[in-house]
Write a protein that holds these residues in place. Sequence first.
Motif, PDB file in Angstrom:
ATOM      1  N   PHE A 287       0.515  -1.040  -0.158  1.00 42.74           N
ATOM      2  CA  PHE A 287       0.208  -0.024  -0.114  1.00 42.74           C
ATOM      3  C   PHE A 287       0.929   1.274  -0.036  1.00 42.74           C
ATOM      4  CE2 PHE A 287      -3.416  -2.527   1.710  1.00 42.74           C
ATOM      5  CZ  PHE A 287      -4.456  -2.575   0.988  1.00 42.74           C
ATOM      6  N   GLU A 288       1.955   1.258   0.348  1.00 41.52           N
ATOM      7  CA  GLU A 288       3.227   2.283   0.039  1.00 41.52           C
ATOM      8  C   GLU A 288       3.427   2.874  -1.476  1.00 41.52           C
ATOM      9  OE1 GLU A 288       6.371   1.506   2.328  1.00 41.52           O
ATOM     10  OE2 GLU A 288       5.155   1.123   4.120  1.00 41.52           O
ATOM     11  N   LYS A 289       2.949   4.633  -1.302  1.00 46.05           N
ATOM     12  CA  LYS A 289       2.286   4.496  -2.652  1.00 46.05           C
ATOM     13  C   LYS A 289       3.921   4.724  -3.780  1.00 46.05           C
ATOM     14  CE  LYS A 289      -1.356   7.580  -2.186  1.00 46.05           C
ATOM     15  NZ  LYS A 289      -1.806   8.822  -1.915  1.00 46.05           N
ATOM     16  N   TYR A 290       4.507   4.918  -3.000  1.00 46.64           N
ATOM     17  CA  TYR A 290       5.550   5.459  -4.064  1.00 46.64           C
ATOM     18  C   TYR A 290       6.707   4.936  -4.651  1.00 46.64           C
ATOM     19  CZ  TYR A 290       3.496   9.749  -2.828  1.00 46.64           C
ATOM     20  OH  TYR A 290       2.366  10.895  -2.923  1.00 46.64           O
ATOM     21  N   ARG A 291       7.164   3.268  -3.668  1.00 43.80           N
ATOM     22  CA  ARG A 291       8.249   2.618  -4.069  1.00 43.80           C
ATOM     23  C   ARG A 291       7.909   1.770  -5.602  1.00 43.80           C
ATOM     24  NH1 ARG A 291       7.440  -2.945  -0.612  1.00 43.80           N
ATOM     25  NH2 ARG A 291       5.807  -3.475  -2.704  1.00 43.80           N
ATOM     26  N   ASP A 292       6.308   1.932  -6.106  1.00 41.23           N
ATOM     27  CA  ASP A 292       6.184   0.543  -7.130  1.00 41.23           C
ATOM     28  C   ASP A 292       5.728   1.486  -8.150  1.00 41.23           C
ATOM     29  OD1 ASP A 292       8.873  -0.639  -7.462  1.00 41.23           O
ATOM     30  OD2 ASP A 292       7.038  -2.479  -6.227  1.00 41.23           O
ATOM     31  N   ASN A 293       5.637   2.932  -8.479  1.00 42.45           N
ATOM     32  CA  ASN A 293       4.192   3.547  -8.675  1.00 42.45           C
ATOM     33  C   ASN A 293       5.041   3.807 -10.036  1.00 42.45           C
ATOM     34  OD1 ASN A 293       2.116   5.018  -6.893  1.00 42.45           O
ATOM     35  ND2 ASN A 293       3.417   6.977  -7.328  1.00 42.45           N
ATOM     36  N   ASN A 294       6.053   4.061 -10.935  1.00 38.70           N
ATOM     37  CA  ASN A 294       6.338   3.680 -12.292  1.00 38.70           C
ATOM     38  C   ASN A 294       5.695   2.132 -12.572  1.00 38.70           C
ATOM     39  OD1 ASN A 294       6.054   6.359 -13.140  1.00 38.70           O
ATOM     40  ND2 ASN A 294       8.839   6.295 -12.065  1.00 38.70           N
ATOM     41  N   LYS A 295       5.480   1.566 -11.792  1.00 39.99           N
ATOM     42  CA  LYS A 295       5.693  -0.102 -12.270  1.00 39.99           C
ATOM     43  C   LYS A 295       4.060  -0.211 -12.605  1.00 39.99           C
ATOM     44  CE  LYS A 295       9.930  -1.573 -10.328  1.00 39.99           C
ATOM     45  NZ  LYS A 295      10.297  -2.161  -8.823  1.00 39.99           N
ATOM     46  N   ARG A 296       3.714   0.477 -11.790  1.00 41.38           N
ATOM     47  CA  ARG A 296       1.794   0.357 -11.223  1.00 41.38           C
ATOM     48  C   ARG A 296       0.826   1.065 -12.724  1.00 41.38           C
ATOM     49  NH1 ARG A 296       0.379   0.747  -6.693  1.00 41.38           N
ATOM     50  NH2 ARG A 296       1.783   1.516  -5.836  1.00 41.38           N
ATOM     51  N   ILE A 297      -0.024   0.555 -12.824  1.00 45.43           N
ATOM     52  CA  ILE A 297      -1.391   2.304 -13.713  1.00 45.43           C
ATOM     53  C   ILE A 297      -1.694   2.281 -12.115  1.00 45.43           C
ATOM     54  CG2 ILE A 297      -2.932   2.656 -14.713  1.00 45.43           C
ATOM     55  CD1 ILE A 297       0.036   2.150 -16.442  1.00 45.43           C
ATOM     56  N   ILE A 298      -0.867   3.562 -11.548  1.00 43.76           N
ATOM     57  CA  ILE A 298      -1.988   4.014 -10.160  1.00 43.76           C
ATOM     58  C   ILE A 298      -3.216   4.446 -10.595  1.00 43.76           C
ATOM     59  CG2 ILE A 298       0.248   3.866  -8.645  1.00 43.76           C
ATOM     60  CD1 ILE A 298       0.136   6.933  -8.692  1.00 43.76           C
ATOM     61  N   GLU A 299      -4.015   4.749  -9.690  1.00 43.10           N
ATOM     62  CA  GLU A 299      -5.608   5.833 -10.070  1.00 43.10           C
ATOM     63  C   GLU A 299      -4.956   7.441 -10.358  1.00 43.10           C
ATOM     64  OE1 GLU A 299      -8.690   8.085  -7.093  1.00 43.10           O
ATOM     65  OE2 GLU A 299      -7.951   6.111  -6.189  1.00 43.10           O
ATOM     66  N   GLU A 300      -3.790   8.099 -10.386  1.00 44.26           N
ATOM     67  CA  GLU A 300      -3.094   8.937 -11.475  1.00 44.26           C
ATOM     68  C   GLU A 300      -3.020   8.973 -11.874  1.00 44.26           C
ATOM     69  OE1 GLU A 300      -0.264  12.841 -10.040  1.00 44.26           O
ATOM     70  OE2 GLU A 300      -0.188  10.717 -10.724  1.00 44.26           O
ATOM     71  N   THR A 301      -2.428   8.068 -12.677  1.00 48.14           N
ATOM     72  CA  THR A 301      -2.454   8.034 -13.663  1.00 48.14           C
ATOM     73  C   THR A 301      -3.257   7.276 -14.495  1.00 48.14           C
ATOM     74  OG1 THR A 301      -0.035   6.923 -13.368  1.00 48.14           O
ATOM     75  CG2 THR A 301      -0.629   6.571 -14.956  1.00 48.14           C
ATOM     76  N   TRP A 302      -3.889   6.787 -13.846  1.00 45.12           N
ATOM     77  CA  TRP A 302      -5.899   6.064 -14.379  1.00 45.12           C
ATOM     78  C   TRP A 302      -6.497   7.569 -15.052  1.00 45.12           C
ATOM     79  CZ3 TRP A 302     -10.377   6.769 -13.668  1.00 45.12           C
ATOM     80  CH2 TRP A 302     -11.408   6.314 -14.282  1.00 45.12           C
ATOM     81  N   LYS A 303      -6.396   8.283 -13.615  1.00 45.89           N
ATOM     82  CA  LYS A 303      -7.156   9.542 -14.268  1.00 45.89           C
ATOM     83  C   LYS A 303      -6.686  10.528 -15.012  1.00 45.89           C
ATOM     84  CE  LYS A 303      -9.207   9.943 -10.070  1.00 45.89           C
ATOM     85  NZ  LYS A 303      -8.789  11.316  -8.412  1.00 45.89           N
ATOM     86  N   TYR A 304      -5.026  10.597 -14.964  1.00 47.39           N
ATOM     87  CA  TYR A 304      -4.174  11.148 -16.601  1.00 47.39           C
ATOM     88  C   TYR A 304      -4.493  10.748 -17.825  1.00 47.39           C
ATOM     89  CZ  TYR A 304      -0.666  13.177 -18.981  1.00 47.39           C
ATOM     90  OH  TYR A 304       0.864  13.991 -19.668  1.00 47.39           O
ATOM     91  N   LEU A 305      -4.308   9.478 -17.643  1.00 51.42           N
ATOM     92  CA  LEU A 305      -4.483   8.925 -18.976  1.00 51.42           C
ATOM     93  C   LEU A 305      -5.607   9.169 -19.918  1.00 51.42           C
ATOM     94  CD1 LEU A 305      -2.517   5.640 -19.034  1.00 51.42           C
ATOM     95  CD2 LEU A 305      -2.094   8.183 -20.135  1.00 51.42           C
ATOM     96  N   SER A 306      -7.084   8.747 -18.516  1.00 49.59           N
ATOM     97  CA  SER A 306      -8.372   9.028 -18.992  1.00 49.59           C
ATOM     98  C   SER A 306      -8.792   9.920 -19.155  1.00 49.59           C
ATOM     99  CB  SER A 306      -9.224   9.066 -17.511  1.00 49.59           C
ATOM    100  OG  SER A 306      -9.317   7.237 -17.669  1.00 49.59           O
ATOM    101  N   LEU A 307      -8.244  11.397 -18.678  1.00 43.95           N
ATOM    102  CA  LEU A 307      -8.636  12.350 -19.282  1.00 43.95           C
ATOM    103  C   LEU A 307      -7.882  12.856 -20.512  1.00 43.95           C
ATOM    104  CD1 LEU A 307      -8.686  14.412 -15.735  1.00 43.95           C
ATOM    105  CD2 LEU A 307     -10.849  13.931 -17.328  1.00 43.95           C
TER     106      LEU A 307
END
Length: 465
Positions: A287-307
């Motif tokens: 659950f610790e966000k920043y360790r693997d943020n680029n390896k995953r499609i996190i909520e913020e990235t999904w929002k950005y791609l959706s918009l």
Amino acid sequence: MKIENKSISIVIHGGCFEKNASELANILINYRKEFKESEIIFSISSSDFIDFNNSNEFSISSYKKNMTSFCYVVNKCADKIAYSHMAQSLPPVYRDGANAHPNHMIESARNGLALASREFVLRTRNDLLFKDRSFIDKYIDLSKNYYKKGKYTVFSAPVMIASIYTLNPFTVVRLPFHYSDWFNFGKLADIRPIWDVPFITLDFATYYCNHYYKVGSKEKERNFFFRTAVEQYIYFNFFSSHFKNLKLDFHNDDRSINESIEILLDNFVVADIYNLNVYYPKYSNGFEKYRDNNKRIIEETWKYLSLNRNINLSDAISVTEETVHDYTPKIFPFKIEAQQLLTKTGFKFLKHILVPADAPPGVACFGPHLTLKKGSYTASVAISALYPKESICTIRVSATGRTGSITLNHKDYTFNKTKERMNKYIYLDVEFENPHDLLEGFEIVVRNDAPVDLAIDYINLVRMD
């Protein structure tokens, strides 16, 4: 959009053993308490105490007397009970892994969903508890404000999945169609067919024992025994039945890498599970966000791609081995939880950084070492406890870059010793300008010059221009 509890089936599935029975009972009790009007299906993949011959859809029995109380809880809280009979264990998915049980997951999910009868369904593993309706509120928000249908839309309504293990295929390890299988929430008519897939065969599970890896695969891509990851198998099996042009012959087959993201955006809403008020101690580090943020499609990235549906996906989310840990925020305000910060004088506990009054002065918190784009910003540190031990304590909040070698700005706050209890947050703000196109190693540093009983909950980063 309004989703009432009476319109929801909850399918809880997985193994049921003496060692986890108490936790499962507590989880089931909590679901029944919070979702009184919902239909609850308890689907059992395997067990070391259930008497299957004397159990049925509405009641389970145990051949061990010490487990009768557990059976009582299930019979009282679950509306229906499903059982698995065919699934067998398989060899490990990857190098140094344990034996795998994907067919137990598939069969228990499929059998549980078969008994569901409401319009919406939450399908979840049995060691994950959604404590309240927060996940429904998140689903409605993401569906209403970010989700858009596209040419690859199959579902009648979006299906919510977790960001954890929804992997970015444009990173060091290419794994297209690797969408999280921790839970699904959406229309039953959409989710039930996802899990109507054949069992994984032994041939599939030992594919790389007899085949070379793809030429050009890096070391981190050469650790699979299975032909694909289990998540890829489940979701690709479903979507390839609708779109015959999709390709995934092996785990890092990247011929449909763009389509895998388009399908994600056209069919799913992606939520960070640590924002859904869940109980899941098994993977607390995940659950610790920043360790693997680029390896995953996190909520913020999904929002950005959706918009921003017309952007080049490779340009937007590609990372290399050198940049894989350099996460750049895309949407503001950007909330940094205490769990993702670091401390030198205190310690992390649950959702807080705590600095005891007897700790020496120093760096109460720092991090999380982001990459920040050029612009004007304000960082606001949320303090939920601040009690100086001595007469006066000064706290300095600094915005720095390149892991402390550049100071963008700082601000000092002075507090007097008091006997009064705090009853609201104290926000320590610092405004700063980042003149660099991309500043690596950005962090907020909070330093106290005297002993203080201090609790830091989060930092909000706001872009001002």
